[in-house]
Design a protein around this motif. Structure first.
Motif, mmCIF file in Angstrom:
data_model
loop_
_atom_site.group_PDB
_atom_site.id
_atom_site.type_symbol
_atom_site.label_atom_id
_atom_site.label_comp_id
_atom_site.label_asym_id
_atom_site.label_seq_id
_atom_site.Cartn_x
_atom_site.Cartn_y
_atom_site.Cartn_z
ATOM 1 N N ALA A 28 39.101 104.535 27.761
ATOM 2 C CA ALA A 28 39.049 103.364 26.901
ATOM 3 C C ALA A 28 38.439 103.667 25.549
ATOM 4 O O ALA A 28 38.771 103.044 24.566
ATOM 5 C CB ALA A 28 38.252 102.273 27.583
ATOM 6 N N ARG A 29 37.564 104.657 25.527
ATOM 7 C CA ARG A 29 36.926 104.956 24.242
ATOM 8 C C ARG A 29 37.946 105.534 23.282
ATOM 9 O O ARG A 29 38.820 106.275 23.666
ATOM 10 C CB ARG A 29 35.804 105.956 24.435
ATOM 11 N N ARG A 450 28.464 114.251 28.474
ATOM 12 C CA ARG A 450 28.099 113.107 27.629
ATOM 13 C C ARG A 450 26.909 112.367 28.225
ATOM 14 O O ARG A 450 25.974 112.006 27.522
ATOM 15 C CB ARG A 450 29.285 112.141 27.502
ATOM 16 N N GLY A 453 23.495 113.477 27.530
ATOM 17 C CA GLY A 453 22.942 113.340 26.187
ATOM 18 C C GLY A 453 23.643 114.156 25.124
ATOM 19 O O GLY A 453 23.147 114.277 24.014
ATOM 20 N N LYS A 454 24.819 114.742 25.455
ATOM 21 C CA LYS A 454 25.511 115.538 24.439
ATOM 22 C C LYS A 454 26.635 114.727 23.810
ATOM 23 O O LYS A 454 27.370 114.025 24.506
ATOM 24 C CB LYS A 454 26.106 116.792 25.087
ATOM 25 N N ARG B 11 36.993 93.309 32.151
ATOM 26 C CA ARG B 11 37.774 94.477 31.748
ATOM 27 C C ARG B 11 39.107 94.432 32.466
ATOM 28 O O ARG B 11 39.155 94.249 33.697
ATOM 29 C CB ARG B 11 37.033 95.763 32.154
ATOM 30 N N THR B 44 34.845 100.940 37.840
ATOM 31 C CA THR B 44 34.940 100.465 36.453
ATOM 32 C C THR B 44 33.579 99.953 35.981
ATOM 33 O O THR B 44 33.149 100.242 34.860
ATOM 34 C CB THR B 44 35.997 99.361 36.343
ATOM 35 N N ARG B 47 31.476 102.846 35.093
ATOM 36 C CA ARG B 47 31.915 103.507 33.857
ATOM 37 C C ARG B 47 31.570 102.680 32.637
ATOM 38 O O ARG B 47 31.285 103.223 31.570
ATOM 39 C CB ARG B 47 33.416 103.807 33.914
ATOM 40 N N GLY B 51 29.135 103.949 29.755
ATOM 41 C CA GLY B 51 29.673 104.033 28.411
ATOM 42 C C GLY B 51 30.985 104.786 28.324
ATOM 43 O O GLY B 51 31.479 105.052 27.233
ATOM 44 N N PHE B 52 31.567 105.139 29.465
ATOM 45 C CA PHE B 52 32.859 105.833 29.429
ATOM 46 C C PHE B 52 34.010 104.858 29.302
ATOM 47 O O PHE B 52 35.136 105.233 29.056
ATOM 48 C CB PHE B 52 33.053 106.673 30.692
ATOM 49 N N ASP B 53 33.730 103.609 29.522
ATOM 50 C CA ASP B 53 34.766 102.599 29.433
ATOM 51 C C ASP B 53 34.185 101.437 28.649
ATOM 52 O O ASP B 53 32.978 101.205 28.692
ATOM 53 C CB ASP B 53 35.159 102.156 30.846
ATOM 54 N N MET B 54 35.056 100.767 27.902
ATOM 55 C CA MET B 54 34.554 99.656 27.093
ATOM 56 C C MET B 54 35.075 98.341 27.651
ATOM 57 O O MET B 54 36.260 98.197 27.887
ATOM 58 C CB MET B 54 35.007 99.814 25.650
ATOM 59 N N ASN B 73 28.122 98.973 20.498
ATOM 60 C CA ASN B 73 28.765 99.894 21.418
ATOM 61 C C ASN B 73 28.090 101.240 21.283
ATOM 62 O O ASN B 73 28.425 102.046 20.433
ATOM 63 C CB ASN B 73 30.259 99.998 21.094
ATOM 64 N N ILE B 74 27.081 101.450 22.123
ATOM 65 C CA ILE B 74 26.310 102.689 22.037
ATOM 66 C C ILE B 74 27.078 103.792 22.771
ATOM 67 O O ILE B 74 27.613 103.572 23.855
ATOM 68 C CB ILE B 74 24.924 102.495 22.697
ATOM 69 N N ALA B 75 27.113 104.988 22.161
ATOM 70 C CA ALA B 75 27.833 106.114 22.770
ATOM 71 C C ALA B 75 27.157 106.520 24.071
ATOM 72 O O ALA B 75 25.937 106.344 24.216
ATOM 73 C CB ALA B 75 27.862 107.286 21.798
ATOM 74 N N PRO B 76 27.927 107.057 25.017
ATOM 75 C CA PRO B 76 27.372 107.404 26.337
ATOM 76 C C PRO B 76 26.147 108.305 26.229
ATOM 77 O O PRO B 76 25.186 108.122 26.975
ATOM 78 C CB PRO B 76 28.516 108.154 27.029
ATOM 79 N N GLU B 77 26.227 109.282 25.274
ATOM 80 C CA GLU B 77 25.143 110.255 25.209
ATOM 81 C C GLU B 77 23.833 109.624 24.734
ATOM 82 O O GLU B 77 22.780 110.234 24.839
ATOM 83 C CB GLU B 77 25.545 111.431 24.319
ATOM 84 N N ARG B 79 22.752 106.629 25.857
ATOM 85 C CA ARG B 79 22.336 105.547 26.752
ATOM 86 C C ARG B 79 21.267 105.970 27.753
ATOM 87 O O ARG B 79 20.712 105.151 28.440
ATOM 88 C CB ARG B 79 23.554 105.011 27.513
ATOM 89 N N VAL B 81 21.686 107.543 30.627
ATOM 90 C CA VAL B 81 22.158 107.156 31.940
ATOM 91 C C VAL B 81 22.608 108.426 32.640
ATOM 92 O O VAL B 81 23.467 109.139 32.135
ATOM 93 C CB VAL B 81 23.341 106.178 31.814
ATOM 94 N N GLY B 82 22.005 108.744 33.767
ATOM 95 C CA GLY B 82 22.424 109.932 34.507
ATOM 96 C C GLY B 82 23.583 109.566 35.413
ATOM 97 O O GLY B 82 23.650 108.461 35.939
#
Lengths: 544, 336, 336
Positions: A28-29, A450, A453-454, B11, B44, B47, B51-54, B73-77, B79, B81-82
């Motif tokens: 989706a991104r 990702r 943190g990358k 979604r 979903t 994800r 942050g892999f899905d919006m 919309n913060i990028a996954p890296e 957040r 989040v492990g």
């Protein structure tokens, strides 16, 4: 009153459907913008000039029509189509037969045969043409050895032979891969029902091969339509030769532009025509249920198979190489200066290596966009890569020359522009293997990076690229090889004072200095053999 | 304090709705099991949080920061989040140390890697490559890698589905212990209801894109909010009854009723809530028995011909044909 | 081999002579770009010699003369070229007529007879090539050959005259014929040649080889191919015949050079042309390429008639450019 049994599975009717959507679920991104940078920078210097070429021709409509008429475009069309049909037919027959023998029979030394049969891939079509020209004719090698001169191999016949020998390896490789995927039990079932080998092949294997044969035929057809070197040396007035003649023989370049546009339209028609008739079958591949059981050949058939393979190897490899060697020896013994032009060797190496590096680098973001961010835009990107690959090189060269002299002056006649054009026209080869490699990489790996943190660039650098490295190398080797062989783009776009082995071979052969041409051609083959060796070692599956 | 708060998240993929008005709160330090049948939108949801899905709509807050919402919309890296993937997604070209240390800053890397590997019990595997490890070991490395950067929250996507049954039960316990020892907040996605009940401090049951019930495992199990949740979370006997003031009448007898339902209702009884008392003069009899060792599941037929299941301990062993009387400990009433 | 050595000696002598020139010192180390329509095999050694003598660095773009002329026309005043060294006057004329060549100083123009240079002094002839009939002396006697090319359309010559209709020198000859005889007459002649089933060849050298090997009795070519063949083979039976009537068929076509008006290296470019006109270079053309030296006092290769004994038609050579493309059209129209 009912008692409901405990629920075992969860029969959610959405389940199956949802599973299917998950498989093709788009990421989706949106892709980071910089992924687009490299592909766009590489493709624009080719696609914009080609578009400008169309505009130029449209802008000169009246004289354009006059040109189309005066140079007998219809005749050209017939001649080129005839050549395409002839070459495609023989190339398919030879390639399919060779792949069937080498995949399905119990012939010995199959891997050696496989390498030999695929070998003409390294030999440019104009070198094959050169060798047949130099062997035949009243002053040719055969006349020298036997005293009986063969008629000069030229015109339609010569071009047909040279191009068949140059293109059948593509058919061989594509159909061999397809044959390996077909479930042999079908064929065996047919045999069990009493069908002969030939009948089993014709009724079972052949229909299943049809999609890959279609793809191979398209490749061979486009190759033949675009080939410049062989038809030029063979003096067969196909489109490309006439375009070059018009370009180099006239002060007014409109005729060359008009013919280029016509040729591009034919190539596009071939691509889209094939796409429409292919339907979905070409994408459908199976895994064999078990390893292949090679078919035992009867003694007669075995002798026939060996003879057939022997003849194509002799025609496609032995004759060209030995003719070249013989001419060099003969030239040297006559005291001619048969020296290697080291400048041209360097030019070939530098240009090919740069093109390979640029194309491989650009292939990374393209593969990522195509595989990880499948959407309409990325599908168009992939399609433009493919279309650029299919454009006849001479038309690309003309378009870029016209465009760069007027609008890209700092890049005009520069090595940078030459390399970018090489990279663009051969990009499909690099993206092909990068894409295949990336498909094997679990997308979760990048997401894992990702989530640790990358950013996307770091994930690409640390995870994706190291994992598709071999695919990139293979693609780069292929680009290196094809750039080494490339002729019309080099001829027209090279910087002043810059030469390559391909140019040396062509210009010497064009001036009928066969000994000199043969020396350059031999060096070209030696240099090209390096990436080929690498490809064969890496992609063993070619050769079972 | 809330570690994750999803609010009204929706979604859709093309015409398939994966999440609709999805709401979830994950308190700090707890493990939430997100359970539902396949296709219910669990993955979903995970994800979207990672942050892999919006999402098409809704907000997600992690800690005190909105990571997705109107205009955000913060990028996954970014957040923290492990993520532990179903297939572990270990980097195949890096050693265990390389994997675990990948998300840790240079300065503390060596120390933190040692610490986390100790936590998952893999200190001696540090130099191995992923393909040299067993499935369970890979699982631990994946968990260690996710924990190493000290994320706000760890997300686990069906982490045990690639393990065989015995390993799976051990890993459930181990993962729970590791997460607890690390003091982590976690969301754990599974389609397996028993896994959800074992691992989660809180169970959130999903159906068709939304959370239909949340609560501690024993509460959700014993007091499901609907017959669907009841049967999804475990074996259940669903019978029809008629409610009137103070009581519910069923073929199993008349039960006291404190709810407000009136008229025809569904009554759900877990098999272990039904007790057969051997009695030669009993009016019900055992039709079939499945013996599991630690317990036995009986199929019992009533005089009216209705059949119910009953789960009891291994003793006394009842045989088909034995006559019994039935007693019911608990039941749940659902209005129709 | 011996001749090469001789040429080197001669060139070295010239170098010494050039060294005394005033301009040479100031251009040392400069760089010029030459667009050469003459092939590397023919003029490469000469250019190397110039680099060696003058210290000027020369980058050469080798291609067909017409192609390079068209390139310069497209490049316009932005052309990277400093010197255009062409095989034929039509290409030079095209560039001159577009005002892209600068007028050469009289001391360069005066070296060669005015008829071999541009009437406006924008390019100067450097060597000359005469159109001739190559014939197989064992089968045809010179006396039987027609007096002009027009005689070859007679049916007695059916299938006996080789031509290279797509070759540059043939096209230049056709262009000259258009200027001298008019378009219609030229087209008629081409059609006559077509009707006479004249065998066609890709280039002049192939015609000469075919004549010498007895495949065809005569051919329309430039004079020097025969000498190249004689230099390589001992038993050559082909001979050249020069028409004694001045027509397009007896044209002496100069190769020439001009300086781009846009060039910033005018001095070095002039030095290059001066070098081409020097006695040593003219000797080189005579002995190595078997062309006519245009500098009076340098004699042509032995066996060639003196240039002023030839019947050369009067023609404004630059004007050839205006009909060059028409020549291609007519050849195509005639079906050759």
């Amino acid at each position: 009153m009912t008692v409901q049994a405990p629920i075992e599975g969860h029969n959610d009717p959405l389940g199956a459907e949802e599973m299917a959507t998950t498989a093709r679920r788009p990421r989706a991104r949106r892709p980071p913008w910089w992924l687009w940078a490299a592909p766009v920078l590489i493709l624009i210097p080719v696609l914009v000039p080609v578009a400008a070429l169309f505009l130029r021709v449209l802008g000169a409509t009246e004289s354009a029509w006059a040109t189309l008429f005066s140079i007998r475009t219809a005749e050209l069309l017939v001649r080129s189509s005839l050549l395409v049909v002839l070459v495609t037919t023989t190339s398919l027959i030879v390639g399919v037969a060779a792949s069937w023998i080498l995949v399905r029979s119990n012939l010995r030394w199959k891997s050696v045969w496989g390498v030999l049969v695929a070998m003409p891939l390294v030999i440019p079509s104009y070198v094959i043409a050169l060798s047949y020209l130099a062997a035949s004719g009243p002053r040719g090698l055969i006349a020298d050895l036997t005293g009986v001169g063969l008629p000069v191999a030229s015109g339609l016949g010569g071009a047909w032979v040279a191009l068949t020998l140059s293109t059948y390896p593509y058919v061989f490789l594509i159909t061999a891969a397809a044959l390996r995927r077909i479930d042999p039990s079908l064929e065996e079932a047919a045999a069990g029902l009493g069908a002969h080998t030939w009948r089993a092949f014709r009724t079972v294997a052949l229909p299943q091969l049809r999609p890959s044969m279609g793809a191979a035929a398209l490749l061979v057809g486009l190759y033949t339509l675009s080939d410049f070197g062989a038809v030029s040396l063979m003096r067969f007035d196909a489109f490309t030769r006439v375009i070059y003649a018009q370009y180099s023989g006239r002060l007014d370049r409109t005729p060359a532009a008009v013919l280029s546009v016509v040729l591009i339209l034919i190539a596009l028609a071939l691509i889209f025509g094939e796409e429409r008739t292919r339907g979905r079958s070409a994408y459908y591949t199976q895994r064999p249920s078990r390893p292949l059981q090679p078919r035992t050949l009867r003694p007669g058939a075995r002798a026939g198979a060996i003879t057939f393979l022997g003849v194509i190897v002799i025609l496609g490899v032995v004759v060209p190489v030995s003719v070249l060697v013989a001419w060099v020896v003969r030239g040297a013994s006559l005291g001619m200066a048969v020296s290697v032009d080291w400048g041209a060797v360097g030019g070939s190496l530098v240009a090919s290596a740069l093109a390979a590096v640029v194309a491989s680098a650009a292939a990374i973001p393209i593969a990522v966009l195509a595989v990880r961010y499948t959407n309409r835009a990325t599908r168009w990107l992939e399609r433009s890569v493919y279309v650029t690959f299919s454009l006849p090189h001479i038309t690309v060269a003309l378009a870029v020359v016209f465009f760069s002299v007027n609008f890209l002056e700092p890049l005009y006649q520069s090595l940078a522009l030459l390399v970018v054009v090489y990279a663009a026209i051969f990009l499909a080869q690099a993206t092909g293997s990068a894409r295949a490699a990336l498909l094997q990489v679990n997308p979760n790996l990048e997401e894992a990076a990702r989530s640790l943190g990358k950013g996307p660039l770091a994930a690409l650098r640390d995870v994706t690229v190291p994992l598709i490295w071999k695919g990139l190398l293979a693609g780069g080797a292929l680009v290196f090889l094809t750039t080494m062989k490339e002729l019309p783009v080099t001829l027209i776009l090279r910087p002043t004072g810059f030469s390559t082995l391909a140019v040396r071979v062509w210009s010497a052969a064009d001036e009928l200095f066969y000994a000199r041409a043969a020396a350059s051609a031999l060096v070209l083959l030696l240099v090209a053999a390096v990436p080929m060796y690498f490809l064969v070692i890496r992609n063993r599956e070619y050769v079972s | 304090m809330t570690a994750i708060h999803c609010h009204n998240v929706s979604r859709a993929f093309d015409d398939v709705v994966a999440l609709r008005d999805f709401d979830l709160e994950v308190p700090v330090g707890t493990i939430v099991s997100l359970v539902g049948p396949s296709g219910s939108g669990k993955t979903t949801a995970l994800r979207v949080i990672a942050g892999f899905d919006m999402p098409d709509a809704g907000t997600v807050v992690i800690g005190d920061r909105t990571v997705v919402g109107p205009g955000v919309n913060i990028a996954p890296e970014q957040r923290r989040v492990g993520m532990v993937f179903q297939d572990y997604a270990l980097f195949p070209h890096m050693t265990v140390t390389g994997n675990v240390g990948y998300g840790v800053d240079n300065g503390q890397r060596a120390e933190r890697v040692r610490e986390v590997l100790d936590l998952v019990g893999l200190a001696e595997m540090a130099d191995r490559m992923p393909h040299e490890l067993s499935g369970g070991e890979q699982q631990r490395v994946a968990l260690a890698r996710a924990l190493a950067p000290e994320p706000h929250v760890v997300l686990l996507d069906e982490p045990f589905s690639n393990l065989d049954a015995p390993q799976r039960e051990k890993m459930r316990r181990d993962v729970r212990i590791i997460l607890k020892n690390a003091g982590a907040t976690a969301v754990f996605v599974t389609h397996d209801q028993s896994e959800a009940l074992v691992v989660g401090d809180i169970v959130a049951v999903m159906r068709e894109g939304r959370v239909v019930q949340t609560g501690p495992p024993h509460v959700v199990y014993a007091a499901p909010s609907s017959p669907w949740v009841a049967s999804f979370l475990g074996d259940s006997v669903l019978i029809e009854g008629v409610a009137s003031t103070g009581q519910v009448e069923t073929f199993l007898g008349v039960f006291p009723h404190r709810g407000r339902e009136e008229g025809p209702v569904d009554v759900m009884i877990r098999p272990e809530w039904i007790h057969p008392y051997p009695d030669d003069g009993g009016d019900a009899f055992v039709v079939d028995r499945e013996f599991y060792g630690h317990d036995q599941m009986l199929l019992i037929e009533l005089p009216g011909g209705q059949r119910v299941q009953s789960r009891i301990g291994p003793r006394p062993l009842l045989d088909p044909g034995d006559r019994v009387n039935l007693g019911v400990d608990e039941f749940v009433v659902f209005g129709k | 081999m011996k001749r090469v050595a001789l040429a080197v000696v001669v060139l070295t002598l010239v170098a010494a002579a050039c060294g005394n020139d005033d301009g040479a010192g100031s251009i040392e180390g400069s760089k010029i770009t030459v667009y050469s329509g003459r092939s590397e095999d023919l003029v490469g050694p000469l250019i190397e010699q110039f680099e060696h003598d003058s210290g000027v660095n020369v980058a050469v773009r080798y291609a067909g003369s017409t192609e390079l002329a068209a390139t310069i026309l497209e490049e316009g005043s932005g052309s990277p070229a400093d010197v255009f060294f062409a095989q034929d006057p039509a290409s030079l004329g095209a560039v001159a007529l577009a005002d892209l060549l600068t007028e050469l100083p009289p001391e360069l123009l005066e070296v060669v007879p005015a008829q071999f240079s541009d009437s406006n002094g924008r390019w100067v002839g450097t060597s000359g090539r005469s159109r001739v009939v190559a014939y197989d002396a064992t089968r045809v006697s010179a006396a039987d050959l027609p007096t002009t090319e027009d005689g070859f359309t007679d049916s007695v010559w059916k299938g006996r005259v080789g031509i290279a209709p797509t070759n540059g020198s043939f096209l230049s000859f056709v262009a000259a014929k258009i200027l001298l005889d008019g378009e219609q007459a030229t087209l008629d002649w081409l059609k006559g040649m077509k009707a006479n089933a004249s065998p066609t060849f890709p280039k002049n050298s192939a015609i000469v080889a075919a004549v010498d090997e007895g495949q065809v009795e005569t051919g329309l070519v430039n004079h020097y191919y025969l000498f190249r063949r004689k230099a390589e083979l001992s038993d050559v039976v082909a001979e050249n015949h020069f028409f004694e009537v001045a027509t397009a068929g007896s044209l002496v076509m100069p190769a020439g050079a001009g300086i781009l008006a846009s060039s910033s290296q005018q001095a070095a470019a002039r030095a290059f042309i001066e070098f081409l006109l020097s006695e040593a270079s003219q000797e080189y053309f005579a002995s190595e390429t078997f062309e006519y030296p245009l500098r009076p006092g340098v004699s042509p290769y032995e066996g060639l008639p003196a240039i002023d004994s030839l019947a050369v038609p009067i023609l404004n050579l630059s004007e050839l450019a205006t009909v060059l493309d028409r020549a291609t059209d007519l050849v195509t129209e005639a079906g050759l």
